[in-house]
Design an enzyme around this catalytic site. Structure first.
Site, mmCIF file in Angstrom:
data_model
loop_
_atom_site.group_PDB
_atom_site.id
_atom_site.type_symbol
_atom_site.label_atom_id
_atom_site.label_comp_id
_atom_site.label_asym_id
_atom_site.label_seq_id
_atom_site.Cartn_x
_atom_site.Cartn_y
_atom_site.Cartn_z
ATOM 1 N N THR A 70 -37.261 36.087 17.640
ATOM 2 C CA THR A 70 -38.657 35.722 17.426
ATOM 3 C C THR A 70 -39.104 34.519 18.254
ATOM 4 O O THR A 70 -39.861 34.665 19.205
ATOM 5 C CB THR A 70 -38.933 35.483 15.940
ATOM 6 O OG1 THR A 70 -38.065 34.438 15.459
ATOM 7 C CG2 THR A 70 -38.700 36.760 15.135
ATOM 8 N N GLY A 73 -34.280 35.130 13.361
ATOM 9 C CA GLY A 73 -35.503 34.413 13.027
ATOM 10 C C GLY A 73 -35.629 33.079 13.747
ATOM 11 O O GLY A 73 -34.702 32.606 14.419
ATOM 12 N N HIS A 74 -36.774 32.460 13.574
ATOM 13 C CA HIS A 74 -37.114 31.203 14.240
ATOM 14 C C HIS A 74 -36.083 30.111 13.967
ATOM 15 O O HIS A 74 -35.498 30.019 12.887
ATOM 16 C CB HIS A 74 -38.495 30.724 13.774
ATOM 17 C CG HIS A 74 -38.547 30.434 12.301
ATOM 18 N ND1 HIS A 74 -38.187 29.219 11.764
ATOM 19 C CD2 HIS A 74 -38.897 31.219 11.256
ATOM 20 C CE1 HIS A 74 -38.323 29.249 10.450
ATOM 21 N NE2 HIS A 74 -38.751 30.464 10.112
ATOM 22 N N ASP A 75 -35.841 29.302 14.982
ATOM 23 C CA ASP A 75 -35.001 28.100 14.878
ATOM 24 C C ASP A 75 -33.543 28.395 14.536
ATOM 25 O O ASP A 75 -32.814 27.500 14.093
ATOM 26 C CB ASP A 75 -35.589 27.123 13.849
ATOM 27 C CG ASP A 75 -37.013 26.723 14.200
ATOM 28 O OD1 ASP A 75 -37.204 26.110 15.266
ATOM 29 O OD2 ASP A 75 -37.934 27.052 13.425
ATOM 30 N N GLY A 117 -33.761 29.463 10.759
ATOM 31 C CA GLY A 117 -33.016 28.240 10.524
ATOM 32 C C GLY A 117 -31.535 28.401 10.305
ATOM 33 O O GLY A 117 -30.834 27.425 10.009
#
Length: 210
Positions: free
Chosen positions: A120, A138-140, A158
């Site tokens: 993402t 997913g993000h990060d 995360g």
């Protein structure tokens, strides 16, 4: 023209071969030269234009030639990456055109991103990572060197994954959890807490089994 070799000749190598065929075997201006495997008969039962041409640690591969890592075994990927890096070979990455790679995503050399994978935003993917079809990150999130995500895995926002981590198909890690290096997450498992280095977890919720 320098040559391109696949490291491995098993099931995943055949999948990657089908992706590369879209490029007429001249991926990034390299001439496809065949598969490297310690099992010379790996492809005997399949209708392949190219076959196994040498062992997986090959003297035929010369400085300036290129390799694509076509195995899923995390420790083997690590070993082969450094073996061919020391031979001054080009270690290529492959990102399938049907994968989605979003903003501020970094991908290390030697990684393979398969069709319909989703990365993402703001993600760090290390060297020699395999992200198989329909998996999402997913993000990060951070995915460490030489890790493998089998098909349909879900690494949510995360999450921090160490090096040489193997995820079975349909594994899920909930947000902001840590999966340490050299661990295995079994197929269909749901990780809801930290996975310590070198352990194998399985189930929903995932529990240590080894």
């Amino acid at each position: 023209m320098n040559k391109l070799y696949f490291l491995g000749a098993g099931g995943f190598a055949r999948e990657l071969y089908s992706y590369i065929k879209e490029y007429d075997f001249e991926y990034r201006n390299y001439q496809f030269a065949g598969f490297l495997s310690d099992y010379s008969d790996d492809l005997d039962d399949f209708d392949m234009i190219h076959g196994v041409v040498d062992n997986i640690r090959s003297d035929k591969v010369l400085e300036g030639d290129a390799i694509l890592i076509a195995v899923a075994n995390c420790k083997l990927k690590d070993e082969l990456y450094h073996y061919y890096k020391n031979k001054n070979c080009e270690i290529l990455s492959f990102i399938h055109p049907m994968a989605y790679v979003g903003n501020n995503v970094t991908i290390g050399d030697g990684s393979v991103i398969c069709p319909y994978a989703t990365l993402t935003a703001d993600i760090e993917v290390g060297k020699g990572v395999l992200i198989n079809a329909h998996s999402s990150i997913g993000h990060d999130a951070v995915i460490g060197n030489f890790s493998t995500l089998s098909g349909h895995c879900d690494i949510t926002g995360g999450v921090s994954v160490g090096e040489r981590v193997m995820f079975g198909s349909h594994a899920l890690v909930i947000p902001n959890k840590v999966v340490e290096s050299d661990s295995i997450v079994g197929a269909g498992s749901v990780v809801v807490k930290k996975v310590k280095s070198g352990t194998t977890v399985f189930g929903n919720p995932a529990k240590k089994i080894k």
